[in-house]
Scaffold this motif. Structure first.
Motif, PDB file in Angstrom:
ATOM      1  N   ASP A  53       2.745   7.359  -4.323  1.00  0.00           N
ATOM      2  CA  ASP A  53       2.142   7.222  -3.003  1.00  0.00           C
ATOM      3  C   ASP A  53       2.378   5.810  -2.448  1.00  0.00           C
ATOM      4  O   ASP A  53       2.985   4.958  -3.091  1.00  0.00           O
ATOM      5  CB  ASP A  53       0.650   7.554  -3.026  1.00  0.00           C
ATOM      6  CG  ASP A  53       0.159   8.146  -1.707  1.00  0.00           C
ATOM      7  OD1 ASP A  53       0.894   8.061  -0.710  1.00  0.00           O
ATOM      8  OD2 ASP A  53      -0.946   8.702  -1.666  1.00  0.00           O
ATOM      9  N   TRP A  54       1.872   5.561  -1.208  1.00  0.00           N
ATOM     10  CA  TRP A  54       2.198   4.334  -0.487  1.00  0.00           C
ATOM     11  C   TRP A  54       1.642   3.079  -1.150  1.00  0.00           C
ATOM     12  O   TRP A  54       2.154   1.976  -0.940  1.00  0.00           O
ATOM     13  CB  TRP A  54       1.697   4.413   0.960  1.00  0.00           C
ATOM     14  CG  TRP A  54       0.198   4.512   1.089  1.00  0.00           C
ATOM     15  CD1 TRP A  54      -0.539   5.644   1.175  1.00  0.00           C
ATOM     16  CD2 TRP A  54      -0.735   3.425   1.154  1.00  0.00           C
ATOM     17  NE1 TRP A  54      -1.883   5.347   1.283  1.00  0.00           N
ATOM     18  CE2 TRP A  54      -2.027   3.972   1.280  1.00  0.00           C
ATOM     19  CE3 TRP A  54      -0.615   2.034   1.116  1.00  0.00           C
ATOM     20  CZ2 TRP A  54      -3.188   3.208   1.365  1.00  0.00           C
ATOM     21  CZ3 TRP A  54      -1.768   1.254   1.197  1.00  0.00           C
ATOM     22  CH2 TRP A  54      -3.025   1.843   1.328  1.00  0.00           C
ATOM     23  N   HIS A  55       0.592   3.213  -1.943  1.00  0.00           N
ATOM     24  CA  HIS A  55      -0.022   2.042  -2.588  1.00  0.00           C
ATOM     25  C   HIS A  55       0.986   1.275  -3.443  1.00  0.00           C
ATOM     26  O   HIS A  55       0.896   0.044  -3.583  1.00  0.00           O
ATOM     27  CB  HIS A  55      -1.203   2.481  -3.464  1.00  0.00           C
ATOM     28  CG  HIS A  55      -2.199   3.361  -2.770  1.00  0.00           C
ATOM     29  ND1 HIS A  55      -1.987   4.707  -2.577  1.00  0.00           N
ATOM     30  CD2 HIS A  55      -3.389   3.067  -2.207  1.00  0.00           C
ATOM     31  CE1 HIS A  55      -3.025   5.230  -1.942  1.00  0.00           C
ATOM     32  NE2 HIS A  55      -3.880   4.265  -1.690  1.00  0.00           N
ATOM     33  N   ALA A  56       1.948   1.997  -3.999  1.00  0.00           N
ATOM     34  CA  ALA A  56       2.885   1.381  -4.941  1.00  0.00           C
ATOM     35  C   ALA A  56       3.810   0.370  -4.277  1.00  0.00           C
ATOM     36  O   ALA A  56       4.304  -0.548  -4.942  1.00  0.00           O
ATOM     37  CB  ALA A  56       3.707   2.468  -5.633  1.00  0.00           C
ATOM     38  N   PHE A  90      15.374   2.406  -0.689  1.00  0.00           N
ATOM     39  CA  PHE A  90      15.496   3.215  -1.904  1.00  0.00           C
ATOM     40  C   PHE A  90      14.294   2.996  -2.817  1.00  0.00           C
ATOM     41  O   PHE A  90      13.682   3.957  -3.312  1.00  0.00           O
ATOM     42  CB  PHE A  90      16.785   2.867  -2.643  1.00  0.00           C
ATOM     43  CG  PHE A  90      16.893   3.501  -3.999  1.00  0.00           C
ATOM     44  CD1 PHE A  90      17.070   4.866  -4.124  1.00  0.00           C
ATOM     45  CD2 PHE A  90      16.804   2.724  -5.144  1.00  0.00           C
ATOM     46  CE1 PHE A  90      17.155   5.463  -5.384  1.00  0.00           C
ATOM     47  CE2 PHE A  90      16.890   3.305  -6.402  1.00  0.00           C
ATOM     48  CZ  PHE A  90      17.069   4.679  -6.526  1.00  0.00           C
ATOM     49  N   ILE A  91      13.935   1.712  -3.030  1.00  0.00           N
ATOM     50  CA  ILE A  91      12.765   1.413  -3.871  1.00  0.00           C
ATOM     51  C   ILE A  91      11.508   1.998  -3.247  1.00  0.00           C
ATOM     52  O   ILE A  91      10.672   2.606  -3.931  1.00  0.00           O
ATOM     53  CB  ILE A  91      12.626  -0.108  -4.073  1.00  0.00           C
ATOM     54  CG1 ILE A  91      13.808  -0.651  -4.881  1.00  0.00           C
ATOM     55  CG2 ILE A  91      11.313  -0.442  -4.772  1.00  0.00           C
ATOM     56  CD1 ILE A  91      13.796  -2.157  -5.030  1.00  0.00           C
ATOM     57  N   GLY A  92      11.366   1.826  -1.927  1.00  0.00           N
ATOM     58  CA  GLY A  92      10.205   2.381  -1.244  1.00  0.00           C
ATOM     59  C   GLY A  92      10.144   3.889  -1.360  1.00  0.00           C
ATOM     60  O   GLY A  92       9.063   4.464  -1.541  1.00  0.00           O
ATOM     61  N   GLY A  93      11.306   4.561  -1.274  1.00  0.00           N
ATOM     62  CA  GLY A  93      11.336   6.015  -1.395  1.00  0.00           C
ATOM     63  C   GLY A  93      10.925   6.485  -2.778  1.00  0.00           C
ATOM     64  O   GLY A  93      10.139   7.422  -2.919  1.00  0.00           O
ATOM     65  N   VAL A  94      11.446   5.819  -3.818  1.00  0.00           N
ATOM     66  CA  VAL A  94      11.102   6.195  -5.196  1.00  0.00           C
ATOM     67  C   VAL A  94       9.614   5.982  -5.451  1.00  0.00           C
ATOM     68  O   VAL A  94       8.918   6.864  -5.987  1.00  0.00           O
ATOM     69  CB  VAL A  94      11.943   5.376  -6.203  1.00  0.00           C
ATOM     70  CG1 VAL A  94      11.454   5.607  -7.621  1.00  0.00           C
ATOM     71  CG2 VAL A  94      13.416   5.744  -6.087  1.00  0.00           C
ATOM     72  N   LEU A  95       9.106   4.807  -5.066  1.00  0.00           N
ATOM     73  CA  LEU A  95       7.702   4.493  -5.320  1.00  0.00           C
ATOM     74  C   LEU A  95       6.761   5.420  -4.555  1.00  0.00           C
ATOM     75  O   LEU A  95       5.754   5.891  -5.090  1.00  0.00           O
ATOM     76  CB  LEU A  95       7.421   3.034  -4.945  1.00  0.00           C
ATOM     77  CG  LEU A  95       8.123   1.968  -5.799  1.00  0.00           C
ATOM     78  CD1 LEU A  95       7.877   0.578  -5.231  1.00  0.00           C
ATOM     79  CD2 LEU A  95       7.642   2.029  -7.243  1.00  0.00           C
TER      80      LEU A  95
END
Length: 461
Positions: A158-161, A148-153
């Motif tokens: 983008d992926w850097h976050a 979920f955190i990865g999806g929001v960020l």
């Protein structure tokens, strides 16, 4: 527990959650990484392989290193390593550099996991069971909400976050750990005077080298065959080299006095071995979904990263909710009933996935994920209980280490299965084949659970 004990737990918890958080956040970012670096699915899957291979090696090594250098030093060093990796990874000019920083990140986070539990056990003397359970919530909770955190960020920045988000956790953990973790006791003279050669023997550097080289060669060869759609002479040679190195690794581990993976223990305690095999297969199923389903939702169903993360929550949250209920059930009835129910749930969930089509409502996928989540919560508790029941009391530490190794083998194998099934591009047909494979594994777990029940009845009679 007093206030200082709570702050000590929080400082350690914020550090150890980074390993499961970073292993799970990336599952939603894989399609974005494919696009950013112009890679096929087989190539980008090394972002998963590299993390788990490095974790499988680093955690036992750093556990031994803490006896020599001190647990607080290893924990703080892990935070520094994680900070550097998280800061530099977004600046990667190519995918090779990103893999290097991903490996460094895995080593740093593994340093904290390797000593975090030990720090709490040593310095919190009252209500230790409560303290350990709270740390377990940090670990399992981070894995559950990671997608979920990865999806929001990924959707917003983008992926850097997914790397930069680590920095506030690292800083907060470092400041608190520096103040709250008591200083290390001076090492014994024998540890202080340990030569480099003795240290390499103690961590079984030869075994680690054979294991790493063999596993990487085997994975590279198999994935290259699938990616190129034909078995070239070069790829076959690489696969054979990997198998030869792994065979040499097995032979080495059976003869060395301080093995990296004590294989002789598996032969000596077959009941414990069976538990580890079951745990490995459970993790093959769980992580195949964990890494495969986000790519399916984004690439095949064209769902955004943030919505993919929301759908994946049903897997993690059901697992978290089932675990405490499983504990009460297993305390009363033992692990066998819970293992049978979890195996049946995984079988039904896998069959459910196979029957889906490209227009099936997303709620159907969420229900299947809920079944897998409940099964995972049952398995985590039941297999841990089965491990303690099947392991001699004087080998609980070794058994726990082997249990963690089985998890890593399962995660690596799940990534290999996805890479081989999908090849260069994630597709609906490939996802259905993946579902069929998971069904076969789940059915085998049903039979293993049934055998466990029959074995128990025979012992009782």
């Amino acid at each position: 527990m007093n206030a200082r004990s709570w702050w000590l737990m929080i400082s350690v918890g914020l550090g150890i959650l980074l390993n499961p958080l970073n292993s799970s956040m990336v599952s939603v970012a894989i399609p974005r990484l494919q696009h950013a670096f112009q890679l096929d699915y087989t190539a980008v899957s090394w972002i998963i392989f590299s993390f788990y291979i490095a974790s499988a090696i680093a955690q036992p090594v750093m556990g031994k290193a803490s006896d020599l250098f001190g647990r607080k030093k290893i924990f703080l060093a892990g935070l520094i390593v994680s900070f550097v990796a998280s800061l530099l990874a977004p600046l990667s000019a190519n995918f090779g550099m990103l893999i290097v920083f991903r490996i460094v990140q895995s080593i740093g986070t593994s340093m904290m996991v390797a000593v975090g539990m030990a720090i709490v056990r040593i310095h919190i003397t009252e209500k230790q069971a409560t303290a350990i359970s709270i740390l377990s919530i940090f670990l399992s909770g981070a894995a559950a909400i990671g997608p979920f955190i990865g999806g929001v960020l990924t959707d917003w920045w983008d992926w850097h976050a997914i790397f930069l988000v680590n920095i506030p956790f690292v800083v907060a953990s470092f400041v608190m750990a520096w103040r709250m973790i008591p200083g290390d006791t001076p090492p014994t003279p024998a540890a202080s005077n340990l030569s480099v050669r003795k240290w390499l023997q103690m961590i079984d550097a030869s075994g680690i080298l054979l294991f790493t080289a063999g596993l990487i060669a085997l994975l590279f060869g198999l994935l290259s065959i699938k990616s190129s759609s034909h078995a070239s002479v070069f790829n076959i040679i690489i696969v054979l080299i990997g198998l030869a190195l792994l065979a040499a690794f097995v032979r080495h581990e059976l003869t060395t006095p301080s093995p990296f993976i004590p294989l002789r223990t598996f032969a000596k305690y077959p009941a414990m071995t069976r538990v580890n095999v079951e745990f490995m297969l459970v993790n093959v199923i769980f992580y195949s979904l964990f890494f495969g389903l986000p790519s399916y939702l984004q690439m095949v169903r064209h769902i955004s990263e943030i919505h993919t993360g929301l759908y994946m929550l049903s897997l993690g949250l059901c697992s978290l909710l089932a675990a405490p209920l499983a504990g009460r059930w297993i305390d009363k009835s033992g692990p066998r009933p819970a293992l049978i129910v979890s195996a049946l749930l995984m079988t039904l969930g896998s069959i459910w996935l196979v029957t889906l089509n490209q227009t099936s409502p997303i709620i159907s996928i969420s229900l299947a994920l809920a079944a897998f989540g409940i099964a995972n919560g049952l398995n985590n508790v039941a297999l841990q209980a089965a491990l303690f029941n099947s392991s001699p009391k004087n080998m609980i530490g070794v058994a726990s280490g082997l249990f963690s190794t089985s998890r890593y083998f399962g995660t690596i194998l799940s990534s290999l299965i996805i890479g081989v099934v999908m090849g260069g591009q994630f597709s609906f047909e490939g996802f259905r084949v993946l579902g069929m494979i998971l069904t076969l594994i789940a059915v085998s777990l049903v039979f293993m659970s049934r055998h466990r029940r029959e074995a128990g009845q025979l012992q009782e009679t």
